[in-house]
Enzyme design. Sequence first.
Site, short mmCIF file in Angstrom:
data_model
loop_
_atom_site.label_atom_id
_atom_site.label_comp_id
_atom_site.label_asym_id
_atom_site.label_seq_id
_atom_site.Cartn_x
_atom_site.Cartn_y
_atom_site.Cartn_z
N TYR A 161 2.67 -4.88 7.15
CA TYR A 161 3.91 -5.45 6.59
C TYR A 161 4.87 -5.95 7.67
O TYR A 161 5.87 -6.59 7.36
CB TYR A 161 4.66 -4.42 5.71
CG TYR A 161 3.87 -3.80 4.60
CD1 TYR A 161 2.65 -4.33 4.18
CD2 TYR A 161 4.32 -2.65 3.95
CE1 TYR A 161 1.92 -3.74 3.17
CE2 TYR A 161 3.59 -2.06 2.93
CZ TYR A 161 2.39 -2.61 2.55
OH TYR A 161 1.68 -2.00 1.54
N HIS A 214 -5.58 1.60 5.32
CA HIS A 214 -4.99 0.67 4.33
C HIS A 214 -6.01 0.15 3.32
O HIS A 214 -5.70 -0.05 2.16
CB HIS A 214 -4.34 -0.50 5.08
CG HIS A 214 -3.25 -1.17 4.33
ND1 HIS A 214 -2.19 -1.79 4.93
CD2 HIS A 214 -3.05 -1.34 3.00
CE1 HIS A 214 -1.39 -2.30 4.01
NE2 HIS A 214 -1.89 -2.05 2.83
N SER A 246 -6.28 4.34 1.04
CA SER A 246 -5.75 3.34 0.11
C SER A 246 -6.88 2.40 -0.28
O SER A 246 -7.65 1.94 0.59
CB SER A 246 -4.62 2.56 0.77
OG SER A 246 -4.15 1.55 -0.10
N TRP A 273 -0.08 1.53 -6.10
CA TRP A 273 0.54 0.35 -5.49
C TRP A 273 0.69 -0.74 -6.55
O TRP A 273 -0.05 -0.77 -7.53
CB TRP A 273 -0.14 -0.12 -4.22
CG TRP A 273 -1.56 -0.60 -4.14
CD1 TRP A 273 -2.62 0.08 -3.59
CD2 TRP A 273 -2.10 -1.90 -4.50
NE1 TRP A 273 -3.75 -0.69 -3.61
CE2 TRP A 273 -3.47 -1.91 -4.15
CE3 TRP A 273 -1.55 -3.04 -5.09
CZ2 TRP A 273 -4.30 -3.02 -4.40
CZ3 TRP A 273 -2.37 -4.14 -5.32
CH2 TRP A 273 -3.73 -4.12 -4.97
N SER A 274 1.72 -1.55 -6.39
CA SER A 274 2.13 -2.55 -7.39
C SER A 274 2.32 -1.93 -8.78
O SER A 274 1.74 -2.39 -9.77
CB SER A 274 1.12 -3.71 -7.45
OG SER A 274 1.09 -4.41 -6.22
N PRO A 275 3.16 -0.91 -8.89
CA PRO A 275 3.36 -0.25 -10.20
C PRO A 275 3.97 -1.17 -11.24
O PRO A 275 3.83 -0.93 -12.43
CB PRO A 275 4.31 0.92 -9.86
CG PRO A 275 5.01 0.48 -8.62
CD PRO A 275 4.01 -0.30 -7.84
N LYS A 320 8.83 -1.93 -5.31
CA LYS A 320 9.58 -2.70 -4.30
C LYS A 320 10.62 -3.57 -4.97
O LYS A 320 10.37 -4.18 -6.03
CB LYS A 320 8.60 -3.57 -3.51
CG LYS A 320 9.24 -4.63 -2.62
CD LYS A 320 9.32 -6.01 -3.29
CE LYS A 320 10.02 -7.04 -2.43
NZ LYS A 320 10.25 -8.31 -3.15
N ILE A 370 16.80 -1.73 -7.38
CA ILE A 370 16.44 -0.55 -6.57
C ILE A 370 16.98 0.70 -7.28
O ILE A 370 16.28 1.70 -7.43
CB ILE A 370 16.98 -0.69 -5.13
CG1 ILE A 370 16.32 -1.88 -4.42
CG2 ILE A 370 16.77 0.59 -4.33
CD1 ILE A 370 16.89 -2.22 -3.04
#
Length: 264
Positions: A48, A105, A133, A181-183, A226, A233
């Site tokens: 990232y 990752h 991951s 990830w990417s919920p 994110k 947030i």
Amino acid sequence: MEYTTLNNGQKLPLVGFGVYQIPPRQTAEAVTTALNDGYRLIDTAEYYRNEKEVGAAVRQSDIPRDEIFVTTKMPPQPSYAAAAQRIDESLRALDIDYIDLMLIHWPGRANVENYRALEDAQKAGKVRSIGLSSFYGQEYQEILDQCEIVPVLDQNETHVFRQQQEFQKVLEAHGTKLESWSPLAEGQQGIFSNPVLVKIAAAHHKSVAQVVLRFLTQRGIIVIPKSVHPERIAENINLFDFELTSAEMAQIKTLDQKRSIFGW
Ligand SMILES: NC(=O)c1ccc[n+]([C@@H]2O[C@H](COP(=O)([O-])OP(=O)(O)OC[C@H]3O[C@@H](n4cnc5c(N)ncnc54)[C@H](OP(=O)(O)O)[C@@H]3O)[C@@H](O)[C@H]2O)c1
């Protein structure tokens, strides 16, 4: 906040803050906003290009270091030596004394060697917990069979369109938690206007984002949404003043396409 306990006894908040695709110049500000809103889990990666800025925000905050949980990830490395070097580089970039959790990752050609470097980093106190991951099936099994430390978690694509109901059971049978990830499915597939989700959200006076994050956390899955927008947030961590009924959980279950929407 609700917590989950990892197989090594460490406690992990069920909601964290992901910083993928946040440009480095915006990262420290976003992480500071998240910390001020009560987030204590931050998810970054070498890939990232914002580990340095995450570390700066953690160091500059008034929150004691041991109350913040920082995850980073190394891209698959060709050898043990390269992985060991990569871990030291992340540690230097973050500059926060130790890494709470480090993951491979995604799978590569030397997974066992990479994981052994993580095990040794944990034994040396550089990293507190280690995991994976986007590891599935044989790749996950190989780590269980050939390595010593059971991964604390496997961070995989998990959202209402890819629910990982079966794989979560496999992981949990071995003591590995599922982290999503990417919920929010990165906002794809019309998630925020999906009629099933919109109706459930209205019934609870919550947003669709809150409903889909609640759906995952209610299954014991760790989420790391994110956003760069302060109001989102704050919204994304405000999940624990309502509960989905079993009928609502069952309705959301029908949205499962059981496959990746990102080609994983
Ligand atoms: N291990 C891996 O291979 C892997 C892969 C992907 C992601 N991840 C991790 O998972 C984290 C989350 O995944 P992600 O960033 O891919 O996607 P995500 O969290 O599923 O979705 C982020 C998108 O949703 C928007 N959004 C956020 N909150 C919202 C809300 N309350 N209402 C409406 N829209 C909202 C964001 O826009 P704005 O920013 O404009 O608000 C952004 O476009 C990443 O940051 C990263 O830490 C890991």
